[in-house]
Write a protein that holds these residues in place. Structure first.
Motif, PDB file in Angstrom:
ATOM      1  N   PHE A 245      -4.836 -11.292  -2.484  1.00 36.43           N
ATOM      2  CA  PHE A 245      -4.624 -10.457  -3.698  1.00 36.43           C
ATOM      3  C   PHE A 245      -5.249  -9.254  -3.871  1.00 36.43           C
ATOM      4  CE2 PHE A 245      -4.671  -9.549  -8.178  1.00 36.43           C
ATOM      5  CZ  PHE A 245      -3.446  -9.130  -8.353  1.00 36.43           C
TER       6      PHE A 245
ATOM      7  N   TRP B 100      -4.088  -5.421  -3.710  1.00 34.82           N
ATOM      8  CA  TRP B 100      -4.317  -4.663  -5.239  1.00 34.82           C
ATOM      9  C   TRP B 100      -5.207  -3.456  -5.183  1.00 34.82           C
ATOM     10  CZ3 TRP B 100      -1.797  -5.610  -9.989  1.00 34.82           C
ATOM     11  CH2 TRP B 100      -2.657  -4.859 -10.956  1.00 34.82           C
TER      12      TRP B 100
ATOM     13  N   THR C 224       3.104  -3.311  -2.103  1.00 37.57           N
ATOM     14  CA  THR C 224       2.968  -3.568  -3.460  1.00 37.57           C
ATOM     15  C   THR C 224       4.801  -3.322  -3.758  1.00 37.57           C
ATOM     16  OG1 THR C 224       2.465  -1.163  -3.946  1.00 37.57           O
ATOM     17  CG2 THR C 224       0.883  -2.886  -4.414  1.00 37.57           C
TER      18      THR C 224
ATOM     19  N   SER D 101       8.581 -12.176  -7.341  1.00 37.52           N
ATOM     20  CA  SER D 101       7.884 -12.783  -6.814  1.00 37.52           C
ATOM     21  C   SER D 101       7.896 -13.264  -5.599  1.00 37.52           C
ATOM     22  CB  SER D 101       7.292 -13.897  -7.929  1.00 37.52           C
ATOM     23  OG  SER D 101       8.326 -14.822  -8.037  1.00 37.52           O
TER      24      SER D 101
ATOM     25  N   GLY E 297       6.431 -12.109  -2.294  1.00 35.24           N
ATOM     26  CA  GLY E 297       5.205 -12.450  -2.028  1.00 35.24           C
ATOM     27  C   GLY E 297       4.909 -13.461  -0.852  1.00 35.24           C
TER      28      GLY E 297
ATOM     29  N   ILE F  96       2.049  -8.115  -2.542  1.00 36.57           N
ATOM     30  CA  ILE F  96       2.167  -8.124  -4.118  1.00 36.57           C
ATOM     31  C   ILE F  96       3.242  -7.493  -4.863  1.00 36.57           C
ATOM     32  CG2 ILE F  96       1.024  -7.219  -6.365  1.00 36.57           C
ATOM     33  CD1 ILE F  96      -1.666  -7.268  -5.051  1.00 36.57           C
TER      34      ILE F  96
ATOM     35  N   LYS G 201      -5.700  -5.490 -13.875  1.00 34.82           N
ATOM     36  CA  LYS G 201      -5.594  -6.592 -12.822  1.00 34.82           C
ATOM     37  C   LYS G 201      -5.524  -7.936 -13.584  1.00 34.82           C
ATOM     38  CE  LYS G 201      -7.700  -7.462  -8.713  1.00 34.82           C
ATOM     39  NZ  LYS G 201      -8.980  -6.998  -7.719  1.00 34.82           N
TER      40      LYS G 201
ATOM     41  N   LYS H  21      -7.099 -14.319 -10.678  1.00 38.77           N
ATOM     42  CA  LYS H  21      -6.442 -15.006  -9.477  1.00 38.77           C
ATOM     43  C   LYS H  21      -6.658 -16.547  -9.531  1.00 38.77           C
ATOM     44  CE  LYS H  21      -9.562 -12.350  -8.191  1.00 38.77           C
ATOM     45  NZ  LYS H  21     -10.748 -12.035  -7.262  1.00 38.77           N
TER      46      LYS H  21
ATOM     47  N   PHE I  96      -2.434 -14.390 -10.844  1.00 41.67           N
ATOM     48  CA  PHE I  96      -1.477 -13.965  -9.618  1.00 41.67           C
ATOM     49  C   PHE I  96      -1.791 -15.428  -8.741  1.00 41.67           C
ATOM     50  CE2 PHE I  96       0.981 -11.516  -6.939  1.00 41.67           C
ATOM     51  CZ  PHE I  96       1.591 -10.773  -7.598  1.00 41.67           C
TER      52      PHE I  96
ATOM     53  N   GLU J  46      -2.258 -17.645  -5.248  1.00 45.00           N
ATOM     54  CA  GLU J  46      -2.029 -17.475  -3.964  1.00 45.00           C
ATOM     55  C   GLU J  46      -1.902 -18.812  -3.403  1.00 45.00           C
ATOM     56  OE1 GLU J  46      -5.144 -15.953  -1.315  1.00 45.00           O
ATOM     57  OE2 GLU J  46      -4.341 -17.036   0.403  1.00 45.00           O
TER      58      GLU J  46
ATOM     59  N   MET K 226       1.665 -15.389  -3.843  1.00 45.67           N
ATOM     60  CA  MET K 226       1.753 -14.869  -2.375  1.00 45.67           C
ATOM     61  C   MET K 226       1.274 -15.712  -1.275  1.00 45.67           C
ATOM     62  SD  MET K 226      -0.947 -11.887  -3.393  1.00 45.67           S
ATOM     63  CE  MET K 226      -0.700 -10.681  -2.066  1.00 45.67           C
TER      64      MET K 226
ATOM     65  N   THR L 225      -7.178 -14.031   2.820  1.00 43.43           N
ATOM     66  CA  THR L 225      -8.517 -14.250   2.019  1.00 43.43           C
ATOM     67  C   THR L 225      -9.733 -14.373   2.942  1.00 43.43           C
ATOM     68  OG1 THR L 225      -6.992 -14.921   0.114  1.00 43.43           O
ATOM     69  CG2 THR L 225      -9.528 -15.881   0.300  1.00 43.43           C
TER      70      THR L 225
END
Ligand code: SF4
Lengths: 461, 195
Positions: free
Chosen positions: A6, A10, A123, A132, A135, A140, A162, A165, A200, A202, A232, A267
């Motif tokens: 994310f 972002w 995005t 969503s 995702g 995003i 923002k 997470k 948001f 994950e 996402m 990630t």
């Protein structure tokens, strides 16, 4: 610094941070439809300003369209006006429109992924909370209000703070007959409908890694039902294979470059989340909801919980159900297989495989509403159409249909409907309609049996 | 958008919690293609009976109460993200909504449409609701610059929070679109570098 998926997407889209205020986020792709765009177009007209990036905007008509006789003039005057306005606005502002009758028309969240408009690292926004869905590609993507639609029209940007997470990890192997829909209904039932507010999400772990793109879309689609802005899943080989070769996917050298970039998005090990939840795949069974929000879900062979709470009682009263009751054998007169949650080809293949050679129960009206014209075409080409028709199911043309009951496709008051959609709110499928949310597997078998059946240990064909 | 600096007005009490956007404006009224006119259907199913006649018991049909401030129970604006809820309130003539909690999306939508959502604590909200219900002529004073909400009669003079950027927007009658348009060049540069 270690970053999450994310963060990476972002941060790469922040144009500027307003001192003491929000950030200006650049939007790669804007999707629009007939219901939430007219006021935003009017805003441009009133201010006398241009649409910043028509080339980054794609439109379709889905929410308020009939699913029968789409080639004829729409009967409902207001719906017709909305759809006509969309056409006029798109023509005037140079926006690509996949309107009624177009081979690409469909529910916005089915149409964009299948055309390769949705790509990792982007995005994306749309005036619809189930944005969503996208995702699933490591995008995003989130729903916005009409003022924000106008902001994107005017500047291709949004002013946002923002979100925080959250990571939801599910490891292990899924039980038989558990579909992606069950996974997300399970998560929402465990965490509650407000658990995601301000976050948001994950989704990580083996269960999502092993899912198809269709399955991942089903999961991300319902992120909003736990209150999250979006959800996402890290892009991987499954994602790339799905996007490759689609109409608007990058080609040739560009493709190689994009994939190389997309591979950097997952990630980082050790990156931090503001909140983490972990579940064991073995604990998930086929699910069904019994109440009036998507968090009111149980394992299909379970019992409605005994809770003493006014709003809980109100929900059960609306549904005509009792505390402690099992839903197995509960008679059902309506089945709806459709909506942006479960109207992709995989969903209809699953349903058809269970229906093949059988008949729907006499008491049941069963609606099959493909998510897009392309899905409808596939249903025909793969011979699923005959399966459904021979079983007595009604196949409609693509659109949102009975998911929100804005057109004629409504469930009558007091009737029960097993639905593959995403919201079981009071009156969502029509005034007084009672919705049980479930997977396409549960929906298909309900249609055949005329009642809810325990699919948990069923040997499937 | 209209500029908002101060407001002195009577208030309408709505002591109901969890007022969701479906109550503010039911889904069947979302087919319109303009922002104006939604005020007519604000709280439609509370305001009118099934046969279409006004429900005399509902506060908006009670001539005793008037004003451009709505004071409502906790968790106002929950449910669907429809911005029509904010349009309906604005179109009806409300400029301020006071509650002890606002749903996130509604708060954003309200601010984008020139409605100031003011959050005060539950105990003060109850006092306020009680007083205006019993004294329909009581006037509230709102000073956005200094972030204060006052009702002299009951010695209420509260500071409320608002994001600095949003405050600047309301005071100058600016909205996000005006702001973003003023950033056109920065956005162009970003586009050129990244896309
Ligand atoms: S199918 Fe239902 S949830 Fe999906 S976009 Fe349409 S109305 Fe919204």
């Amino acid at each position: 610094m270690k970053k999450t998926l994310f963060d990476k997407v972002w941060d790469a889209h922040v144009v500027e941070t307003v001192p003491d205020g929000p950030q200006i986020l650049y939007i790669d792709q804007h999707l629009i439809h007939e219901v939430t765009s007219p006021q935003a177009f009017a805003e441009l007209d009133e201010r006398g300003i241009p649409l910043a990036r028509p080339d980054r905007t794609v439109a379709t008509a889905d929410h308020n369209v009939p699913t029968i006789d789409q080639h004829l003039t729409i009967k409902d005057a207001l719906s017709r006006k909305q759809v006509e306005m969309l056409t006029q606005n798109c023509t005037k502002r140079g926006v690509t429109l996949y309107g009624l009758g177009h081979q690409y028309q469909g529910i916005v969240h089915v149409m964009a992924p299948e055309l390769g408009i949705t790509q990792p690292g982007m995005t994306m926004v749309c005036g619809d909370s189930h944005t969503s869905t996208h995702g699933a590609f490591g995008t995003i993507a989130f729903g916005i209000g009409t003022s924000q639609v106008a902001q994107v029209f005017a500047s291709q940007c949004l002013l946002l703070n923002k979100p925080k997470k959250m990571r939801i990890t599910v490891n292990g192997r899924l039980n038989d007959n558990v579909l992606p829909k069950d996974v997300i209904l399970y998560i929402i039932a465990r965490l509650g409908t407000n658990s995601g507010t301000g976050y948001f999400v994950e989704y990580a772990g083996e269960v999502f890694e092993n899912m198809t793109m269709e399955g991942r879309m089903t999961v991300c689609n319902m992120s909003i039902e736990m209150g999250a802005r979006g959800g996402m899943i890290a892009p991987d080989a499954t994602t790339f294979a799905y996007v490759k070769g689609r109409e608007f996917a990058p080609k040739g050298e560009k493709w190689q470059k994009k994939v190389a970039h997309w591979q950097t998005l997952p990630t980082d090990d050790g990156a931090e989340f503001d909140m983490e939840h972990e579940f064991d795949a073995a604990d998930i069974l086929p699910m069904i909801t019994y109440g009036t929000n998507p968090g009111m879900g149980i394992k299909i062979n379970g019992r409605i919980p005994e809770m003493n709470d006014a709003s809980f009682d109100k929900a059960l009263q609306y549904m005509g159900l009792e505390k402690g009751q099992s839903l197995i054998n509960h008679p059902i007169n309506y089945v709806f297989i459709g909506s942006c949650t479960n109207s992709r080809i995989e969903d209809f293949r699953m349903a058809a495989s269970q229906i093949k050679g059988k008949q729907k129960a006499k008491n049941v009206t069963a609606l099959i509403v493909p998510g897009s014209q392309q899905v409808a075409k596939q249903i025909k080409e793969e011979g699923l159409q005959e399966v459904f028709e021979e079983a007595g199911f009604e196949i409609r043309q693509s659109g949102c249909s009975a998911c929100l009951g804005m057109n004629e496709d409504k469930i009558p008051a007091g009737e029960y409907c097993v639905s593959t959609s995403n919201r079981n709110f009071e009156g969502r499928q029509g005034p007084g309609a009672r919705t049980f949310l479930a997977s396409p597997l549960v929906a298909a078998l309900t249609a055949v049996e005329g009642k809810i059946v325990d699919v948990t240990e069923m040997e499937l064909v | 958008m209209e500029k908002f600096k101060t407001l002195t007005s009577r208030a309408v009490p709505l002591p109901i919690e969890n007022v969701d956007t479906d109550q503010i404006i039911p889904a069947r009224f979302l087919k319109a293609t303009h922002k104006i006119g939604f005020g007519e259907n604000l709280f439609r199913d509370w305001r009118y009976q099934k046969d279409g006649t006004p429900n005399k018991k509902f506060v908006l049909n009670d001539a005793t109460y008037e004003g451009s401030i709505l004071v409502a129970g906790e968790n106002f604006g929950c449910g669907s993200s429809r911005e029509h809820a904010a349009w309906a309130l604005a179109d009806y003539g409300f400029k301020v909504v006071v509650s002890s909690y606002f749903a996130d999306i509604f708060r954003g939508n309200a601010l984008n449409n020139g409605i100031l959502p003011i959050k005060i604590d539950e105990e003060k909200l109850q006092r306020l609701l009680k007083h205006i219900s019993e004294n329909p002529n009581a006037t509230l004073h709102i000073d956005l610059e200094n972030q204060r909400l006052a009702l002299g009669d009951i010695g209420l003079d509260e500071r409320f929070d608002i994001d600095a950027y949003k405050k600047m927007c309301l005071i100058n009658g600016y909205d996000d679109i005006d702001f973003l348009i003023s950033k056109k060049d920065v956005i162009k540069t970003f586009e050129a570098q990244n896309h």
